[in-house]
Structure formats: C-alpha cells, structure tokens
Scaffold this active site. Structure first.
Site, PDB file in Angstrom:
ATOM      1  N   SER A 161      27.087 -13.377 -31.881  1.00 15.74           N
ATOM      2  CA  SER A 161      26.169 -13.311 -33.028  1.00 15.74           C
ATOM      3  C   SER A 161      25.051 -12.293 -32.882  1.00 15.74           C
ATOM      4  CB  SER A 161      25.559 -14.698 -33.293  1.00 15.74           C
ATOM      5  OG  SER A 161      26.517 -15.561 -33.858  1.00 15.74           O
ATOM      6  N   LYS A 164      24.800  -9.774 -35.585  1.00 17.47           N
ATOM      7  CA  LYS A 164      24.068 -10.043 -36.826  1.00 17.47           C
ATOM      8  C   LYS A 164      22.824  -9.165 -36.954  1.00 17.47           C
ATOM      9  CE  LYS A 164      25.497 -14.864 -37.699  1.00 17.47           C
ATOM     10  NZ  LYS A 164      26.434 -15.215 -36.611  1.00 17.47           N
ATOM     11  N   SER A 219      21.864 -18.984 -37.023  1.00 20.18           N
ATOM     12  CA  SER A 219      23.010 -18.106 -36.782  1.00 20.18           C
ATOM     13  C   SER A 219      24.174 -18.495 -37.682  1.00 20.18           C
ATOM     14  CB  SER A 219      23.436 -18.173 -35.306  1.00 20.18           C
ATOM     15  OG  SER A 219      24.166 -17.039 -34.939  1.00 20.18           O
TER      16      SER A 219
END
Length: 474
Positions: A161, A164, A219
């Site tokens: 993640s 991101k 997340s």
C-alpha cells in the site's frame, strides 16, 4: 599561345591565392571535449575513490558491480542477497572534518545507488548507519533531496500500500475534495481477497475528502476503487500513475493495481517511494491527510491511522514530529513503510521495504532507527545520491540547410538587405562560439577570388578569338 599561357597562369595563381587565404584564415579545430561518461573520476570529481570500512564481519564492499538491479528473481533479488545484517560505510578522506558539510549535487555519483550494498559516508564524529534487516531502505533530506544513506535503493520489490502515495499524487489534484460521489456496486466487485477496506457501501454517496481519509488512514482499497472511478476509471488511473512516475524520474516503478495489491509485474523501489513521499510533502492536501491520526468516517464511526509510528497503536511508541506518510503489507511485499518526520527545521524521509526479522513491528522500529541516525548525523553525513533525477541530455542542434536564393539575388544581397539587428543562424552560432570572423572572411575571400578568375578568363578568351582560328588552320 602566349595569351593562353598568361591566362592559365593568372587563373592558377588566383585559385592558389584563394586556397592559401582559406588555409591561413580558417581557425584551428577546437580539441574534443572529454566524455564524462567514460571516466568515473570525471563524472564525480568531488567523490574520490576511498577504501570501504566494514561495519560487521563478512561485509562486502559498497563498490560492487555497476548497473541497476533487476526485477525480483534477478541478480538483485532477495535470494541473492548477502546477510541482511551486513553493513559497509565508505568514508571520505580521513573522514574529513574539513570542507563543506555536504557535497554539491554536481559532485554526487548518481550511479552509486545502483550498486548493491549499503552506502553511507559519515564524517568524523558522526554515528555509523544502523544495521537493519530490511531488503532495501533509504533515508534522505526531504528539502534538498540528498540521500544520506541507502541499501539497494533501486532493488525492485512489491510495494504493497505504499504505492498509494503515487495514487494520491496522481488523483489528488484532479478531484475537488468537497465534491461527492455515489459509489456503484460494480466499482467494488474486483477488490482483492484479504484487502484492507474502510467500509464503503455501494449506492451510498461520499464526499471526496472522506474517501481520501479512507485511503490514508485505513489504507482502504475500496476507497481507491471509488476515487479511481471518479478519476476516469481503473485503467485510466493506471496509465496516469505510470506517466506520473516517469515524470518524477521514478523508473523502477511499474503500476498494475493502483491500490498496491499484489499483481504480476507490479514493483517499485525504496528510491522511487522516497521520491513519491518527497513530492507529496510539497502538497498541503497530501500532508494533511497523511498526518491525520484519527477521523470520523460515514457509517463506520471513528477510524485510526494504521501507521503505528504515527498513531502509537499496538504498543508502538509514536515518533516525535512524524508527518506520515504511508505503511503497507501484502504476502508478497511483506511490511513496507514510508515515513517522514520534522525536527529542528529539518525534514527527513525514510523508506523501509520488507524487514527479514523482528515481527510485525520491525518495519516501524527500523524506520525509527533510520530517522534517528539521519537527525543525529546531520550535515556530517556526506550525500551518497540524490532524489532529484538528472536532467535529460540536450540533443545537438541539426544543421540548417541554406535557403535557395531568389531570381536576381545573391547571398551577399540578402545579408546586406536584412532588417536592422537581424542575423543569420550561421552567423549567430559563429559569434556564440567565438569563431564568427574566422569562417565568414574566408568564404567572402574565396567567392571574390573565383569571380575574378572567371571574369579574367572570359576577357582573355574574347580578346584572342582570331589567333585561335589560325591555330586550328595550321
């Protein structure tokens, strides 16, 4: 016969004089410039070759084989790594206490971070860099972009993640935070099993600001899906993220799934993730979301940031001055973290990818060690690289073909009749490199000499037309 001999002699002498003038007036060719790519010493004059000082037994030197790491499974893959605890630190001459606190950017060897191993250059009195178990890590100054220390910075690994951060850099400027979006059921259909989510429900309307809090705090892969739909769709967002990575000089990154979920071929590196974090810190919106500890979310009540180094959850001590940025975990990537902290007017970025031991909190503790070392070393850590991509080479200017002269005109007439202040491209270039008078004068001289020779030949030929006829009769 005498007239012909005289004419030929005059013509030969004129041409010879013209050739002599050309040779005399032409300036000598400048010496070829040295190619800085052919000699590392030319490329990085400020970083002399120095011996490697081992930080632990069995250490390999940092001046390993040049060239970028390959993708996982290549020579730079985890399987081919040396012991995770091995650390090497290259010191400057006598670990110099003299000289500037940090090397100018022009003196940084940009190829160094592509070489395997740990790279750090602490001066005398600076602490040694920490020994970490992560497969790849980097710590840098967020303002200057100077890399203070790194290990296998360009090793391509699954990012989880932390990708991101690139998603936010791409979509944040395109979506007004107070606009709303009604989520369709099909937007949530392809969320990968085991994904982290913030609890978005199909058919419900959400404000963009809430969706971004779902991305940064929880997340939430469902929040990424909803924002991607607003951003032109999943495939369009992938294309935008790839383009954004190239614009930032993050060439190790290949995006397949914007939420960072494991996907074949999806990779990034500690270097690229640090570049994304540094770019994000320049955005007030990015900083506001990434540094939020907890917030309300529609239908879910309160949500808490999963970055334990920020929230202090699960027994992890919060790091003073932490700004964020993003943590992640997948089965392929292991634990990953990009953290930024500010102390004493200085902001550092630390990226840690896939610690090999220490449990679920090891990624936070290893990032803590990097930040502590960076702040303690300060300007006594000579940069080993930069997060700023090198400027592209300037392509050579193509030659400008001469324009054909119009009827009744000549090149000299065009120059004489030019507008005041106007200059031809050839003359302007000659003046820029200091060779204008060296090339223009020979050209005019040769042209005049040739015209004189032709004129003399014509006059002599017409004056001796009768003797030529007598010679033929004889």
């Amino acid at each position: 016969m005498i007239n012909r001999s005289v004419t030929r002699s005059a013509l030969s002498g004129t041409v010879a004089l013209a050739a002599t003038g050309l040779l005399v007036l032409l300036p000598p060719s400048p010496p070829a410039a040295a190619d800085s790519r052919s000699d590392p010493a030319v490329r990085a004059p400020g970083l002399p070759r120095v011996p490697v000082i081992a930080g632990s037994p069995g250490v390999h030197g940092s001046a390993g084989s040049p060239g970028p790491h390959g993708s996982p499974g290549s020579s730079g893959s985890p399987g081919s790594h040396r012991s995770p605890r091995s650390v090497s630190a290259a010191h400057g001459p006598a670990a110099g206490a003299h000289g500037p606190a940090s090397a100018p950017e022009a003196d940084i060897d940009r190829a160094l971070l592509y070489r395997p191993g740990t790279h750090a250059r602490p001066r005398a009195g600076a602490p040694a860099p920490p020994e970490l178990s992560a497969l790849s890590w980097l710590v840098a100054d967020a303002r200057t972009g100077e890399v203070l220390a790194a290990r296998d910075a360009h090793l391509k690994l699954p990012p989880a993640s932390t990708l991101k951060t690139l998603f936010a850099l791409t979509a944040l400027p395109r979506l007004a935070e107070h606009s709303r979006h009604t989520v369709k059921e099909e937007e949530l259909d392809d969320i990968g099993p085991g994904s982290s989510t913030v609890g978005i429900v199909g058919g419900e309307s959400y404000e963009v600001a809430d969706l971004w809090r779902g991305v940064f705090l929880s997340s939430g892969n469902d929040a990424v899906r909803a924002l991607s739909a607003m951003n032109g769709g999943w495939d369009s967002t992938v294309a935008q993220m790839r383009k954004k990575a190239r614009q930032l000089g993050a060439l190790d990154t290949h995006v397949v799934s914007p939420d960072g979920y494991d996907a074949p071929g999806q990779v990034s590196s500690a270097y690229d993730l640090s570049v994304f974090a540094r770019a994000g810190l320049a955005s007030p919106e990015f900083v506001r979301y990434s540094s939020t500890v907890d917030a309300d979310f529609p239908g879910e009540g309160g949500i808490v940031n999963t970055n334990r180094l920020l929230s202090g959850e699960d027994g992890v001590e919060p790091y003073p001055g932490l700004i964020g940025v993003k943590n992640g975990f997948t089965s392929e990537a292991g634990y990953t973290l990009v953290a930024a902290a500010k102390r004493g007017g200085r902001t550092l970025v630390a990226t840690v990818m896939n610690p090999q031991w220490g449990g679920v909190h090891a990624v936070y503790e290893e990032a803590r060690e990097l930040l502590d070392w960076g702040f303690a070393a300060g300007k006594r850590a000579v940069p080993v690289g930069t997060l700023k991509p090198p400027p592209p080479p300037v392509p050579p200017m193509p030659p400008t073909p001469p324009k054909p002269a119009g009827p009744g005109s000549s090149p000299m007439a065009k120059v004489a009749g030019a507008a005041p202040g106007a200059r031809s491209v050839s003359v302007a270039r000659a003046e820029e490199d200091g060779s204008g008078s060296g090339y223009l004068v020979p050209a005019v001289f040769v042209s005049a000499a040739c015209l004189a020779a032709v004129g003399l030949f014509v006059v002599r030929r017409s004056g001796r037309r009768r003797p030529e006829r007598e010679e033929i009769i004889h």
